[in-house]
Design an enzyme around this catalytic site. Structure first.
Site, PDB file in Angstrom:
ATOM      1  N   ARG A 112      67.450  42.634  40.774  1.00 57.63           N
ATOM      2  CA  ARG A 112      66.841  43.967  40.848  1.00 57.63           C
ATOM      3  C   ARG A 112      65.698  44.166  39.854  1.00 57.63           C
ATOM      4  NH1 ARG A 112      72.191  45.762  41.388  1.00 57.63           N
ATOM      5  NH2 ARG A 112      72.672  46.149  43.584  1.00 57.63           N
ATOM      6  N   LYS A 134      50.440  45.098  41.151  1.00 57.61           N
ATOM      7  CA  LYS A 134      50.756  44.909  42.574  1.00 57.61           C
ATOM      8  C   LYS A 134      51.259  43.493  42.779  1.00 57.61           C
ATOM      9  CE  LYS A 134      47.564  48.114  44.845  1.00 57.61           C
ATOM     10  NZ  LYS A 134      46.410  48.189  45.783  1.00 57.61           N
ATOM     11  N   GLU A 176      34.598  39.989  42.492  1.00 55.07           N
ATOM     12  CA  GLU A 176      35.341  41.149  41.979  1.00 55.07           C
ATOM     13  C   GLU A 176      34.671  41.684  40.701  1.00 55.07           C
ATOM     14  OE1 GLU A 176      37.670  42.322  43.902  1.00 55.07           O
ATOM     15  OE2 GLU A 176      38.599  40.642  44.969  1.00 55.07           O
ATOM     16  N   LYS A 223      39.249  47.866  35.370  1.00 53.63           N
ATOM     17  CA  LYS A 223      40.394  47.972  36.272  1.00 53.63           C
ATOM     18  C   LYS A 223      41.535  48.726  35.587  1.00 53.63           C
ATOM     19  CE  LYS A 223      43.464  45.923  39.575  1.00 53.63           C
ATOM     20  NZ  LYS A 223      43.945  44.787  40.350  1.00 53.63           N
ATOM     21  N   GLU A 233      47.932  54.216  43.623  1.00 51.29           N
ATOM     22  CA  GLU A 233      46.870  54.361  44.611  1.00 51.29           C
ATOM     23  C   GLU A 233      46.981  55.630  45.445  1.00 51.29           C
ATOM     24  OE1 GLU A 233      45.463  50.588  46.119  1.00 51.29           O
ATOM     25  OE2 GLU A 233      44.778  51.553  47.957  1.00 51.29           O
ATOM     26  N   ARG A 237      42.444  55.019  42.527  1.00 55.88           N
ATOM     27  CA  ARG A 237      42.543  53.552  42.589  1.00 55.88           C
ATOM     28  C   ARG A 237      41.899  52.995  43.857  1.00 55.88           C
ATOM     29  NH1 ARG A 237      47.712  49.648  40.841  1.00 55.88           N
ATOM     30  NH2 ARG A 237      46.677  47.707  41.350  1.00 55.88           N
ATOM     31  N   ASN A 241      38.927  49.365  46.271  1.00 54.86           N
ATOM     32  CA  ASN A 241      38.880  48.755  47.599  1.00 54.86           C
ATOM     33  C   ASN A 241      37.466  48.626  48.141  1.00 54.86           C
ATOM     34  OD1 ASN A 241      41.678  48.464  47.770  1.00 54.86           O
ATOM     35  ND2 ASN A 241      41.910  50.581  48.456  1.00 54.86           N
ATOM     36  N   HIS A 244      36.394  45.888  50.463  1.00 48.64           N
ATOM     37  CA  HIS A 244      37.623  45.267  50.932  1.00 48.64           C
ATOM     38  C   HIS A 244      38.041  45.651  52.346  1.00 48.64           C
ATOM     39  CE1 HIS A 244      37.925  43.834  46.887  1.00 48.64           C
ATOM     40  NE2 HIS A 244      39.068  43.211  47.132  1.00 48.64           N
ATOM     41  N   HIS A 248      38.607  42.355  54.030  1.00 49.55           N
ATOM     42  CA  HIS A 248      39.900  41.940  54.588  1.00 49.55           C
ATOM     43  C   HIS A 248      39.785  41.618  56.071  1.00 49.55           C
ATOM     44  CE1 HIS A 248      42.355  43.972  51.184  1.00 49.55           C
ATOM     45  NE2 HIS A 248      42.276  42.675  50.977  1.00 49.55           N
ATOM     46  N   HIS A 260      38.980  34.902  49.948  1.00 47.44           N
ATOM     47  CA  HIS A 260      39.007  36.345  49.717  1.00 47.44           C
ATOM     48  C   HIS A 260      37.710  36.831  49.029  1.00 47.44           C
ATOM     49  CE1 HIS A 260      40.520  40.323  48.791  1.00 47.44           C
ATOM     50  NE2 HIS A 260      40.250  40.123  47.512  1.00 47.44           N
TER      51      HIS A 260
HETATM   52  N1  NAD Z   1      47.795  41.869  43.088  1.00 53.33           N
HETATM   53  C1  NAD Z   1      46.530  42.245  43.160  1.00 53.33           C
HETATM   54  O1  NAD Z   1      46.158  43.334  42.718  1.00 53.33           O
HETATM   55  C2  NAD Z   1      45.542  41.295  43.764  1.00 53.33           C
HETATM   56  C3  NAD Z   1      44.175  41.505  43.571  1.00 53.33           C
HETATM   57  C4  NAD Z   1      43.277  40.559  44.086  1.00 53.33           C
HETATM   58  C5  NAD Z   1      43.749  39.451  44.774  1.00 53.33           C
HETATM   59  N2  NAD Z   1      45.104  39.290  44.949  1.00 53.33           N
HETATM   60  C6  NAD Z   1      45.623  38.127  45.658  1.00 53.33           C
HETATM   61  O2  NAD Z   1      45.239  36.952  44.959  1.00 53.33           O
HETATM   62  C7  NAD Z   1      45.197  35.865  45.873  1.00 53.33           C
HETATM   63  C8  NAD Z   1      43.945  35.067  45.634  1.00 53.33           C
HETATM   64  O3  NAD Z   1      43.971  34.608  44.308  1.00 53.33           O
HETATM   65  P1  NAD Z   1      43.128  33.333  43.871  1.00 53.33           P
HETATM   66  O4  NAD Z   1      41.756  33.477  44.349  1.00 53.33           O
HETATM   67  O5  NAD Z   1      43.384  33.148  42.435  1.00 53.33           O
HETATM   68  O6  NAD Z   1      43.759  32.170  44.769  1.00 53.33           O
HETATM   69  P2  NAD Z   1      44.797  31.001  44.444  1.00 53.33           P
HETATM   70  O7  NAD Z   1      45.914  31.466  43.617  1.00 53.33           O
HETATM   71  O8  NAD Z   1      45.118  30.395  45.765  1.00 53.33           O
HETATM   72  O9  NAD Z   1      43.935  29.973  43.580  1.00 53.33           O
HETATM   73  C9  NAD Z   1      42.839  29.315  44.177  1.00 53.33           C
HETATM   74  C10 NAD Z   1      42.995  27.782  44.132  1.00 53.33           C
HETATM   75  O10 NAD Z   1      42.772  27.316  42.817  1.00 53.33           O
HETATM   76  C11 NAD Z   1      43.879  26.530  42.349  1.00 53.33           C
HETATM   77  N3  NAD Z   1      43.911  26.762  40.904  1.00 53.33           N
HETATM   78  C12 NAD Z   1      44.340  27.857  40.249  1.00 53.33           C
HETATM   79  N4  NAD Z   1      44.038  27.772  38.943  1.00 53.33           N
HETATM   80  C13 NAD Z   1      43.416  26.582  38.762  1.00 53.33           C
HETATM   81  C14 NAD Z   1      42.842  25.933  37.641  1.00 53.33           C
HETATM   82  N5  NAD Z   1      42.781  26.519  36.440  1.00 53.33           N
HETATM   83  N6  NAD Z   1      42.303  24.705  37.827  1.00 53.33           N
HETATM   84  C15 NAD Z   1      42.295  24.123  39.051  1.00 53.33           C
HETATM   85  N7  NAD Z   1      42.795  24.709  40.157  1.00 53.33           N
HETATM   86  C16 NAD Z   1      43.340  25.923  40.015  1.00 53.33           C
HETATM   87  C17 NAD Z   1      45.034  27.040  43.159  1.00 53.33           C
HETATM   88  O11 NAD Z   1      46.052  26.065  43.252  1.00 53.33           O
HETATM   89  C18 NAD Z   1      44.386  27.299  44.518  1.00 53.33           C
HETATM   90  O12 NAD Z   1      44.249  26.105  45.216  1.00 53.33           O
HETATM   91  C19 NAD Z   1      45.278  36.466  47.257  1.00 53.33           C
HETATM   92  O13 NAD Z   1      46.562  36.235  47.773  1.00 53.33           O
HETATM   93  C20 NAD Z   1      45.068  37.952  47.033  1.00 53.33           C
HETATM   94  O14 NAD Z   1      45.757  38.747  47.971  1.00 53.33           O
HETATM   95  C21 NAD Z   1      45.986  40.190  44.464  1.00 53.33           C
HETATM   96 ZN    ZN Z   2      39.890  41.635  46.023  1.00 54.33          ZN
END
Ligand code: NAD
Ligand code: ZN
Length: 358
Positions: A112, A134, A176, A223, A233, A237, A241, A244, A248, A260
């Site tokens: 939990r 999030k 971003e 942020k 949100e 907040r 977006n 986005h 998206h 993304h």
């Molecule tokens: N929670 C939120 O508020 C929020 C906001 C924006 C995005 N997101 C989410 O984040 C995700 C995208 O995140 P991302 O762009 O970091 O993608 P990701 O986590 O897939 O990382 C991108 C790639 O880089 C690799 N990687 C990570 N760190 C590395 C490093 N230091 N050296 C070498 N390789 C590395 C990963 O294995 C992956 O292949 C999406 O799922 C999106 O929905 C969430």
């Molecule tokens: Zn984003």
């Protein structure tokens, strides 16, 4: 960082602070480090050593958005249970946004809810996903459709880990940064644009990394200030977006072949055009954003996807009401529209079609 109820450390060598941050906040806790297959070989040893943990404390998932699923969530949860982890667990999320969202969701639901410390390793995760609480997973019906708000205990960023990040992911995270500039700070937008124009993103030199560190700090501040005023949100907040709704939809229409951040870059430009057409923003803002995105090596035009498919996906957007997508639109660089109307603007189909070239 001001405005956040948890510490955010951003510095070279910040990983050395992990033991203090984790153990002070949750003494006697058993720590599980969750990471992915790309990050593990590059950075896990350092984190395990800093926390004085052995390999048993490391839980690895395959890298990639396709693994941000309920299946991976349940597999991770089962592995923690099988290893005897209980209520006294602290999760360390070591990785990009995928690991952060997934490990955060594991932590939100395990027994939990147990604490999570975010250790972002991508630029996207540093400037965006690790802040704000999030968490969640994707489902076949769409991205991030199942999840929970779960604020981290602490966020620890060591920008030197970005040296191993593939360039296209570094650039994607930059989208971003530009978004945060448009949303809240014109000077920051100009600084970020200047940084990109100097070609500082590739290769990332020592000074480049120092400057990027400053940009990360300001993004986190922007942020954090927004999230602090509207965690769930309800209104403000939503400005985050910007870019986005179309972004998206592009991701979905491309079946997630477009990253993304790349989709968001196109979204920033096209939604700025919407703002111009609707008279919300003065002419010129879209071109300014387009230049900055280009300088950062980001796409600015609809990729190889059908405009109709993009329109269709905007209607399926989580934020859509009565089949009409909501848009957070800028008035000018540094200021968003709609303070008096819940920070969103309604866009009619003709305007959307015109901007998408449909
Ligand atoms: N929670 C939120 O508020 C929020 C906001 C924006 C995005 N997101 C989410 O984040 C995700 C995208 O995140 P991302 O762009 O970091 O993608 P990701 O986590 O897939 O990382 C991108 C790639 O880089 C690799 N990687 C990570 N760190 C590395 C490093 N230091 N050296 C070498 N390789 C590395 C990963 O294995 C992956 O292949 C999406 O799922 C999106 O929905 C969430
Ligand atoms: Zn984003």
């Amino acid at each position: 960082v001001v405005a956040l109820p948890y510490p955010v450390e951003i510095a070279t060598g910040a990983l050395d602070l992990l033991p203090d941050l984790v153990r002070q906040a949750t003494p006697a806790h058993r720590i599980a480090v969750l990471t992915d297959s790309e990050v593990a070989p590059r950075h896990a040893a350092r984190v395990l050593a800093s926390l004085r943990l052995d390999k048993d404390a490391l839980f690895e998932i395959p890298s990639g958005e396709v693994h941000k699923t309920r299946e991976t969530w349940s597999a991770l949860t089962d592995r923690l249970l099988a290893a005897g982890y209980g209520r006294d667990t602290t999760v360390v999320a070591l990785g990009g946004g995928v690991v952060g969202d997934l490990a955060g969701f594991v932590a939100a639901t395990f027994m939990r809810g147990v604490p999570v410390v975010q250790v972002p390793t991508t630029l996207m995760a540093m400037v965006d996903s690790s802040i704000g609480g999030k968490t969640g997973v994707d489902t076949p019906a769409g991205k991030n459709l199942v999840g929970a708000f779960h604020q981290p205990l602490a966020v620890v960023m060591d920008p030197t880990v970005l040296r191993t990040l593939p360039e296209e992911h570094l650039r994607a995270g930059f989208a971003e940064i530009l978004k945060h500039g448009v949303v809240a700070d014109a000077r920051y937008f100009a600084d970020a644009g200047g940084f990109a124009e100097r070609g500082a993103l590739s290769p990332l030199s020592h000074t480049g990394l120092e400057q990027l560190c400053r940009l990360i700090e300001r993004s986190v501040e922007i942020k954090a200030a927004i999230v602090a005023r509207d965690e769930r949100e309800a209104g403000l907040r939503k400005v985050l977006n910007f870019g986005h709704t179309i972004g998206h939809a592009i991701e979905a229409a491309s079946r997630y072949r477009v990253l993304h951040g790349q989709a968001v870059a196109v979204g920033l430009v096209l939604e700025a055009r919407l703002a111009e057409r609707l008279g919300v923003a003065a002419a010129g803002i879209a071109t300014t954003i387009e230049h900055a995105c280009r300088a950062a090596g980001l796409p600015t035009e609809l990729p190889d996807v059908r405009a109709d498919a993009v329109i269709e996906f905007t209607r399926l957007d989580k934020k859509a009401r009565n089949g009409r997508a909501e848009y957070a639109l800028p008035v000018r660089i540094g200021e968003m529209a709609g303070a008096e109307r819940g920070w969103t603007v309604v866009v009619d189909d003709d305007t959307l079609r015109a901007v998408l070239g449909a």
